[in-house]
Write a protein that holds these residues in place. Structure first.
Motif, mmCIF file in Angstrom:
data_model
loop_
_atom_site.group_PDB
_atom_site.id
_atom_site.type_symbol
_atom_site.label_atom_id
_atom_site.label_comp_id
_atom_site.label_asym_id
_atom_site.label_seq_id
_atom_site.Cartn_x
_atom_site.Cartn_y
_atom_site.Cartn_z
ATOM 1 N N GLY A 85 0.805 -1.225 0.000
ATOM 2 C CA GLY A 85 0.000 0.000 0.000
ATOM 3 C C GLY A 85 0.835 1.271 0.000
ATOM 4 N N LEU A 86 2.130 1.148 -0.250
ATOM 5 C CA LEU A 86 2.991 2.330 -0.281
ATOM 6 C C LEU A 86 2.852 3.065 -1.616
ATOM 7 C CD1 LEU A 86 6.273 0.843 1.251
ATOM 8 C CD2 LEU A 86 4.694 2.421 2.354
ATOM 9 N N SER A 87 3.004 4.382 -1.558
ATOM 10 C CA SER A 87 2.993 5.189 -2.786
ATOM 11 C C SER A 87 4.434 5.368 -3.270
ATOM 12 C CB SER A 87 2.378 6.563 -2.514
ATOM 13 O OG SER A 87 3.235 7.303 -1.657
ATOM 14 N N ARG A 88 4.578 5.912 -4.465
ATOM 15 C CA ARG A 88 5.921 6.174 -4.996
ATOM 16 C C ARG A 88 6.683 7.145 -4.098
ATOM 17 N NH1 ARG A 88 6.855 3.485 -9.350
ATOM 18 N NH2 ARG A 88 5.310 3.179 -10.970
ATOM 19 N N SER A 89 6.011 8.161 -3.606
ATOM 20 C CA SER A 89 6.680 9.130 -2.727
ATOM 21 C C SER A 89 7.133 8.469 -1.426
ATOM 22 C CB SER A 89 5.788 10.335 -2.456
ATOM 23 O OG SER A 89 4.584 9.925 -1.857
ATOM 24 N N ASP A 90 6.350 7.477 -0.926
ATOM 25 C CA ASP A 90 6.775 6.733 0.266
ATOM 26 C C ASP A 90 8.067 5.959 -0.018
ATOM 27 O OD1 ASP A 90 4.507 7.584 1.671
ATOM 28 O OD2 ASP A 90 3.346 5.793 1.100
ATOM 29 N N VAL A 91 8.125 5.317 -1.179
ATOM 30 C CA VAL A 91 9.308 4.536 -1.556
ATOM 31 C C VAL A 91 10.511 5.458 -1.709
ATOM 32 C CG1 VAL A 91 10.325 3.054 -3.329
ATOM 33 C CG2 VAL A 91 7.961 2.690 -2.607
ATOM 34 N N VAL A 92 10.316 6.611 -2.356
ATOM 35 C CA VAL A 92 11.410 7.576 -2.528
ATOM 36 C C VAL A 92 11.907 8.039 -1.167
ATOM 37 C CG1 VAL A 92 11.967 9.895 -3.375
ATOM 38 C CG2 VAL A 92 10.698 8.315 -4.823
ATOM 39 N N ALA A 93 10.991 8.335 -0.258
ATOM 40 C CA ALA A 93 11.368 8.782 1.087
ATOM 41 C C ALA A 93 12.160 7.692 1.808
ATOM 42 C CB ALA A 93 10.138 9.177 1.884
ATOM 43 N N LEU A 94 11.719 6.441 1.682
ATOM 44 C CA LEU A 94 12.429 5.333 2.316
ATOM 45 C C LEU A 94 13.835 5.177 1.751
ATOM 46 C CD1 LEU A 94 9.599 2.650 2.550
ATOM 47 C CD2 LEU A 94 10.783 3.740 4.471
ATOM 48 N N LEU A 95 13.946 5.279 0.436
ATOM 49 C CA LEU A 95 15.252 5.135 -0.199
ATOM 50 C C LEU A 95 16.193 6.270 0.183
ATOM 51 C CD1 LEU A 95 14.222 3.881 -3.747
ATOM 52 C CD2 LEU A 95 15.322 2.566 -1.927
ATOM 53 N N SER A 96 15.670 7.482 0.294
ATOM 54 C CA SER A 96 16.538 8.610 0.656
ATOM 55 C C SER A 96 16.989 8.506 2.107
ATOM 56 C CB SER A 96 15.846 9.934 0.396
ATOM 57 O OG SER A 96 14.735 10.081 1.252
ATOM 58 N N GLN A 97 16.168 7.890 2.975
ATOM 59 C CA GLN A 97 16.565 7.689 4.376
ATOM 60 C C GLN A 97 17.681 6.666 4.499
ATOM 61 O OE1 GLN A 97 13.073 6.506 6.488
ATOM 62 N NE2 GLN A 97 12.164 8.553 6.452
ATOM 63 N N SER A 98 17.693 5.692 3.592
ATOM 64 C CA SER A 98 18.694 4.636 3.686
ATOM 65 C C SER A 98 20.014 5.019 3.030
ATOM 66 C CB SER A 98 18.171 3.343 3.063
ATOM 67 O OG SER A 98 17.988 3.518 1.668
ATOM 68 N N ALA A 99 20.045 6.170 2.344
ATOM 69 C CA ALA A 99 21.287 6.611 1.707
ATOM 70 C C ALA A 99 22.297 6.986 2.778
ATOM 71 C CB ALA A 99 21.007 7.806 0.802
ATOM 72 N N PRO A 100 23.583 6.687 2.562
ATOM 73 C CA PRO A 100 24.590 7.032 3.562
ATOM 74 C C PRO A 100 24.672 8.545 3.740
ATOM 75 C CG PRO A 100 25.621 6.207 1.547
ATOM 76 C CD PRO A 100 24.150 6.041 1.398
ATOM 77 N N LYS A 101 24.814 8.965 4.985
ATOM 78 C CA LYS A 101 24.869 10.387 5.302
ATOM 79 C C LYS A 101 26.217 10.986 4.931
ATOM 80 C CE LYS A 101 20.899 10.506 7.534
ATOM 81 N NZ LYS A 101 19.758 10.537 6.703
ATOM 82 N N LYS A 102 27.266 10.179 5.013
ATOM 83 C CA LYS A 102 28.611 10.656 4.801
ATOM 84 C C LYS A 102 29.249 9.927 3.636
ATOM 85 C CE LYS A 102 31.979 12.153 8.164
ATOM 86 N NZ LYS A 102 32.700 11.802 9.349
ATOM 87 N N THR A 103 30.028 10.636 2.864
ATOM 88 C CA THR A 103 30.778 10.013 1.788
ATOM 89 C C THR A 103 31.958 9.272 2.418
ATOM 90 O OG1 THR A 103 30.203 11.882 0.392
ATOM 91 C CG2 THR A 103 31.973 10.462 -0.383
#
Length: 156
Positions: free
Chosen positions: A74-92
């Motif tokens: 039941g997730l929307s595309r914006s939910d998936v995008v938000a989840l993916l951006s949260q899992s991105a590493p904060k630091k290079t």
């Protein structure tokens, strides 16, 4: 002196963009050598086309999987995008930071170390872009050529 492949590719692209520069660059290369280069490029182009097709197929499959999971959860595309951006590493990572810094430094150095000059006429006369434009080059420009038609860029 280390040769940078990106500089070589960029120089080749600049040469191939201009018909006159292309002629000057390849006029003394034997036909057999040009045909060998063409064959190697054809093989590489086929390989790249295959890789692109495989990538497109993989992207289509990934989209199908994501769409199925979105429908199931039941997730929307914006939910998936938000989840993916949260899992991105904060630091290079440190290794990548040092590589990026080295790239930035080399770009600054190469841009200041580029010198233009112009080659024209049947005798391959040259002009460094300093001072008055030579009469022979002026005549060609009056005939309708652009100054850029004769430009040759070298990295120092």
């Amino acid at each position: 002196m280390q040769i940078n492949q990106n500089d070589i590719i960029e120089s080749l692209q600049q040469t191939l963009k201009n018909k006159r520069q292309t002629h000057l660059a390849f006029q003394h290369i034997e036909l057999a050598t040009l045909q060998t280069i063409k064959k190697k490029l054809d093989v590489y182009i086929e390989q790249r086309e295959k890789e692109e097709e495989e990538k497109n197929v993989a992207l289509i499959e990934a989209k199908k999987v994501i769409d199925a999971m979105m429908e199931k959860t039941g997730l929307s595309r914006s939910d998936v995008v938000a989840l993916l951006s949260q899992s991105a590493p904060k630091k290079t990572p440190k290794r990548l930071r040092s590589e990026l810094k080295a790239t930035e430094t080399s770009e600054v150095n190469t841009s200041s170390a580029t010198q233009k000059h112009y080659v024209y006429g049947d005798n391959h006369l040259s002009w460094n872009g300093q001072g008055d434009v030579p009469e022979g080059l002026q005549a060609l420009i009056k005939e309708g050529f652009e100054l850029s038609d004769f430009e040759v860029t070298h990295s120092l």
